[in-house]
Design a protein around this motif. Structure first.
Motif, PDB file in Angstrom:
ATOM      1  N   GLY A  32       0.839  -1.190   0.000  1.00  0.00           N
ATOM      2  CA  GLY A  32       0.000   0.000   0.000  1.00  0.00           C
ATOM      3  C   GLY A  32       0.876   1.242   0.000  1.00  0.00           C
ATOM      4  N   THR A  33       0.287   2.384   0.343  1.00  0.00           N
ATOM      5  CA  THR A  33       1.012   3.654   0.370  1.00  0.00           C
ATOM      6  C   THR A  33       0.631   4.434   1.626  1.00  0.00           C
ATOM      7  N   ILE A  34       1.561   5.282   2.061  1.00  0.00           N
ATOM      8  CA  ILE A  34       1.312   6.119   3.236  1.00  0.00           C
ATOM      9  C   ILE A  34       0.332   7.231   2.867  1.00  0.00           C
ATOM     10  N   THR A  35      -0.706   7.395   3.704  1.00  0.00           N
ATOM     11  CA  THR A  35      -1.706   8.429   3.460  1.00  0.00           C
ATOM     12  C   THR A  35      -1.759   9.480   4.567  1.00  0.00           C
ATOM     13  N   TRP A  36      -1.147   9.196   5.715  1.00  0.00           N
ATOM     14  CA  TRP A  36      -1.216  10.150   6.840  1.00  0.00           C
ATOM     15  C   TRP A  36      -0.072   9.877   7.803  1.00  0.00           C
ATOM     16  N   ILE A  37       0.510  10.968   8.336  1.00  0.00           N
ATOM     17  CA  ILE A  37       1.573  10.888   9.337  1.00  0.00           C
ATOM     18  C   ILE A  37       1.192  11.795  10.487  1.00  0.00           C
ATOM     19  N   SER A  38       1.138  11.253  11.677  1.00  0.00           N
ATOM     20  CA  SER A  38       0.731  12.030  12.841  1.00  0.00           C
ATOM     21  C   SER A  38       1.781  13.078  13.191  1.00  0.00           C
ATOM     22  N   SER A  39       1.318  14.179  13.743  1.00  0.00           N
ATOM     23  CA  SER A  39       2.227  15.228  14.213  1.00  0.00           C
ATOM     24  C   SER A  39       2.534  15.089  15.704  1.00  0.00           C
ATOM     25  N   ASP A  40       1.998  14.052  16.331  1.00  0.00           N
ATOM     26  CA  ASP A  40       2.210  13.820  17.757  1.00  0.00           C
ATOM     27  C   ASP A  40       3.142  12.631  17.971  1.00  0.00           C
ATOM     28  N   VAL A  41       3.835  12.657  19.101  1.00  0.00           N
ATOM     29  CA  VAL A  41       4.655  11.544  19.542  1.00  0.00           C
ATOM     30  C   VAL A  41       4.015  10.953  20.792  1.00  0.00           C
ATOM     31  N   ASP A  42       3.805   9.650  20.782  1.00  0.00           N
ATOM     32  CA  ASP A  42       3.203   8.999  21.942  1.00  0.00           C
ATOM     33  C   ASP A  42       4.092   9.180  23.160  1.00  0.00           C
ATOM     34  N   SER A  43       3.530   9.679  24.236  1.00  0.00           N
ATOM     35  CA  SER A  43       4.314  10.006  25.427  1.00  0.00           C
ATOM     36  C   SER A  43       4.866   8.772  26.120  1.00  0.00           C
ATOM     37  N   GLN A  44       4.270   7.607  25.908  1.00  0.00           N
ATOM     38  CA  GLN A  44       4.727   6.396  26.583  1.00  0.00           C
ATOM     39  C   GLN A  44       5.650   5.559  25.709  1.00  0.00           C
ATOM     40  N   THR A  45       5.265   5.357  24.467  1.00  0.00           N
ATOM     41  CA  THR A  45       6.072   4.502  23.584  1.00  0.00           C
ATOM     42  C   THR A  45       7.090   5.279  22.770  1.00  0.00           C
ATOM     43  N   ARG A  46       6.984   6.605  22.747  1.00  0.00           N
ATOM     44  CA  ARG A  46       7.887   7.457  21.953  1.00  0.00           C
ATOM     45  C   ARG A  46       7.883   7.041  20.485  1.00  0.00           C
ATOM     46  N   THR A  47       6.681   6.773  19.996  1.00  0.00           N
ATOM     47  CA  THR A  47       6.518   6.415  18.593  1.00  0.00           C
ATOM     48  C   THR A  47       5.554   7.385  17.924  1.00  0.00           C
ATOM     49  N   VAL A  48       5.599   7.397  16.608  1.00  0.00           N
ATOM     50  CA  VAL A  48       4.729   8.252  15.793  1.00  0.00           C
ATOM     51  C   VAL A  48       3.833   7.351  14.951  1.00  0.00           C
ATOM     52  N   ARG A  49       2.546   7.671  14.905  1.00  0.00           N
ATOM     53  CA  ARG A  49       1.616   6.892  14.100  1.00  0.00           C
ATOM     54  C   ARG A  49       1.745   7.265  12.629  1.00  0.00           C
ATOM     55  N   VAL A  50       1.934   6.256  11.823  1.00  0.00           N
ATOM     56  CA  VAL A  50       1.991   6.430  10.369  1.00  0.00           C
ATOM     57  C   VAL A  50       0.938   5.498   9.776  1.00  0.00           C
ATOM     58  N   ARG A  51       0.056   6.061   8.960  1.00  0.00           N
ATOM     59  CA  ARG A  51      -1.057   5.279   8.418  1.00  0.00           C
ATOM     60  C   ARG A  51      -0.856   5.037   6.931  1.00  0.00           C
ATOM     61  N   ALA A  52      -1.123   3.802   6.541  1.00  0.00           N
ATOM     62  CA  ALA A  52      -1.080   3.437   5.124  1.00  0.00           C
ATOM     63  C   ALA A  52      -2.403   2.789   4.751  1.00  0.00           C
ATOM     64  N   GLU A  53      -2.776   2.909   3.493  1.00  0.00           N
ATOM     65  CA  GLU A  53      -3.989   2.284   2.986  1.00  0.00           C
ATOM     66  C   GLU A  53      -3.619   1.081   2.144  1.00  0.00           C
ATOM     67  N   LEU A  54      -4.221  -0.086   2.484  1.00  0.00           N
ATOM     68  CA  LEU A  54      -3.896  -1.333   1.799  1.00  0.00           C
ATOM     69  C   LEU A  54      -5.134  -1.870   1.080  1.00  0.00           C
ATOM     70  N   PRO A  55      -5.015  -2.284  -0.174  1.00  0.00           N
ATOM     71  CA  PRO A  55      -6.131  -2.959  -0.847  1.00  0.00           C
ATOM     72  C   PRO A  55      -6.443  -4.277  -0.139  1.00  0.00           C
ATOM     73  N   ASN A  56      -7.728  -4.647  -0.135  1.00  0.00           N
ATOM     74  CA  ASN A  56      -8.135  -5.866   0.570  1.00  0.00           C
ATOM     75  C   ASN A  56      -9.293  -6.518  -0.162  1.00  0.00           C
ATOM     76  N   ALA A  57      -9.105  -6.741  -1.443  1.00  0.00           N
ATOM     77  CA  ALA A  57     -10.199  -7.272  -2.261  1.00  0.00           C
ATOM     78  C   ALA A  57     -10.635  -8.649  -1.792  1.00  0.00           C
ATOM     79  N   ASP A  58      -9.705  -9.466  -1.310  1.00  0.00           N
ATOM     80  CA  ASP A  58     -10.059 -10.817  -0.879  1.00  0.00           C
ATOM     81  C   ASP A  58     -10.444 -10.887   0.587  1.00  0.00           C
ATOM     82  N   ALA A  59     -10.492  -9.740   1.261  1.00  0.00           N
ATOM     83  CA  ALA A  59     -10.888  -9.665   2.673  1.00  0.00           C
ATOM     84  C   ALA A  59     -10.004 -10.511   3.576  1.00  0.00           C
TER      85      ALA A  59
END
Length: 547
Positions: free
Chosen positions: A415-442
């Motif tokens: 898939g491809t990246i569609t959104w990147i968070s501007s926040d850093v998780d205060s506990q895990t020190r990670t950033v959420r990055v979202r991608a959209e994946l095709p799922n024709a076969d469910a």
């Protein structure tokens, strides 16, 4: 009468017996002969004399040999002693040592530090330095690949001042190289991917998910779908019996009849007004009543609109009285089967196309406006929520390709990246990055976990060497390149130390951004033997061959 007492007998003192003449003479000689004492003294001096002699011998040898120990090759066996002299510093015969006597070979090229690629003697700019039998061409694609790799992320750097680059590591023969356990591999091209790996979770696409609620309070009379069913936009999911619908229908019908009545009244008074039979004030009153009736119609129509039911007032106003009554009773029931019966029914329809993933109602259940009856999700595409370490998040960009493999799964989804968070998780020190994946076969299921990979760079023809070929000499990353004329008869057998700029690692290989070219041969297994000899030379162990 007299008695006479007898005295006891007393032993007389013993007299000294004379010794034989021979024994007496021996005793006298022993007492006066000094020879045995001198022998003992001499024997006691022997260890000291031996030690002094050894020290004198060591001093003599050291004075005549510049205080250097003899080489193992000169004392190990008679055969070695009678063979050619050996250069212990470099492990080859003295007469063949190209390090001690550079004149045995052509002069090595002068290597300068390439500021662009960070290596000594850059073969990308000077391909003639490559140890290949035929000339190698450096393409624009190679230069662009190196530029993109160096610009992507900070790379390990080499010190400009290095004494290792260009050094020659020599073997006495091919057999000696094999005994040392040195293997070689050619420099090749391969597809290599540089990426960021992160834990990922599959979620439904929130923009394609809907919570379905009734538009009015009521009782569920019929449920037409079940979990797993695929529905289209507008399909009826359930039927609800709502008194609010009945009330709105009555209000709308009353407003329409009142409006129709006021229209007829206005027509009559306007017809009589010119003749003076109806005063002008009456005409104004009728018009006001008509406007109020029209407002009531509009309010009833808006009430239906709030419930999600569309009503066309113009059609109702232009129809006959009987037709208007029929149309009002049919509002909200267009998609409901006539066999259901009742005028207070309203259909609960699908707001989007998708699959029923939750059903929370049964027939006869009382539902309120806003209560959740169904959840619909368009599962043809899903979101992949990646948790990227904060220090690597800056490398992620919108549109970058993403690969995902679920835990225990063998299929790789892209898939491809569609959104990147501007926040850093205060506990895990990670950033959420979202991608959209095709799922024709469910096959991708909501809230399942796996590993995601953000592809930063993918090279289909990267220059690679085995990971074990890469060594660190204390100031540079180096590989050992075999001499291009290695197998020529009477040619010294040696490797050339080449500083390189390493890139991504994958499947036991490491990308070489700059430093070697395809067609060259490098030491792989046993390259640490060459590194040990290189470090020994750099430490200034000295040469024992006299050159």
């Amino acid at each position: 009468m007299s008695t006479t007492l007898d005295k006891p007998e007393v032993d007389a003192p013993a007299t000294k017996q004379p010794m034989p003449n021979g024994v007496a003479e021996a005793k006298r000689n022993e007492a006066v002969d000094p020879q045995p004492n001198m022998v003992a003294t001499i024997l006691g001096w022997i260890p000291s004399v031996v030690v002094l002699g050894l020290l004198a011998g060591i001093g003599w040898y050291g004075h005549h040999n510049d205080w250097k120990l003899p080489s193992y090759s000169s004392i190990a066996t008679t055969e070695v002693a009678s063979g050619p002299k050996w250069c212990d510093s470099h492990g080859v015969p003295e007469d063949d040592c190209v390090v001690c006597d550079p004149s045995l070979l052509e002069s090595p090229p002068e290597l300068t530090f390439c500021n662009e690629h960070g290596v000594h003697g850059c073969v990308l700019h000077h391909p003639d330095l490559a140890q290949t039998k035929t000339a190698v061409d450096v393409t624009d694609a190679d230069l662009q690949r190196a530029a993109e790799a160096l610009a992507l992320i900070p790379r390990a750097e080499n010190l400009p001042l290095s004494s290792s680059a260009g050094s020659r590591i020599q073997f006495a023969s091919i057999e000696a190289m094999n005994k040392a356990g040195v293997d070689v591999e050619p420099v090749t091209r391969a597809s290599i991917t540089e990426s960021i790996e992160a834990a990922g979770e599959i979620q439904y696409d929130a923009t394609k998910t809907a919570q379905v609620s009734p538009s009015a309070d009521g009782i569920v009379r019929k449920v037409l779908v079940n979990v797993g069913d695929w529905v289209k936009l507008g399909d009826v999911l359930a039927v609800v019996d709502s008194k609010d619908i009945g009330r709105l229908k009555s209000e709308l019908l009353s407003a329409l009849l009142e409006e129709r009545l006021q229209l007829d009244q206005l027509a009559r008074v306007e017809k009589l007004a010119p003749s003076g039979a109806v005063p002008g004030r009456r005409v104004i009153e009728v018009k006001t009543d008509l406007q109020q009736a029209s407002v009531m119609v509009e309010q009833a129509v808006r009430g239906f609109a709030n419930l999600g039911v569309t009503v066309d007032p113009e059609t109702l106003q232009s129809s006959s009285l009987a037709e208007t009554k029929r149309r009002v009773r049919a509002i909200g029931m267009k998609q409901i089967e006539s066999s259901t019966g009742g005028d207070n029914l309203i259909a609960v329809t699908a707001p989007i196309e998708g699959r029923i993933v939750d059903r929370e109602v049964t027939v006869g259940e009382v539902v309120n406006r806003g209560s959740r009856m169904f959840r619909i999700a368009d599962t043809r595409s899903v979101w992949l929520d990646l948790r990227v370490p904060a220090e690597q998040a800056s490398l992620a960009r919108l549109g970058l390709p993403v690969r995902y493999r679920g835990d225990g799964g063998q299929v790789e989804h892209e898939g491809t990246i569609t959104w990147i968070s501007s926040d850093v998780d205060s506990q895990t020190r990670t950033v959420r990055v979202r991608a959209e994946l095709p799922n024709a076969d469910a096959s991708l299921r909501n809230e399942s976990f796996g590993r995601g990979e953000i592809v930063l760079r993918q090279e289909l023809a990267a220059i690679v060497v085995p990971e074990e070929s890469l060594q660190w000499d204390g100031s540079s990353h180096v590989v050992f390149v075999r001499d291009a004329r290695f197998f020529e008869k009477d040619r010294q057998k040696f490797f050339v130390t080449r500083s390189v700029r390493p890139g991504a690692k994958q499947d036991g290989f490491v990308e070489i951004i700059a430093g070697v070219l395809p067609g060259e041969v490098v030491a792989s297994g046993g390259s640490d033997v060459l590194r040990a000899q290189l470090l020994r030379s750099n430490l200034g162990a000295g040469c024992t061959c006299g050159h």
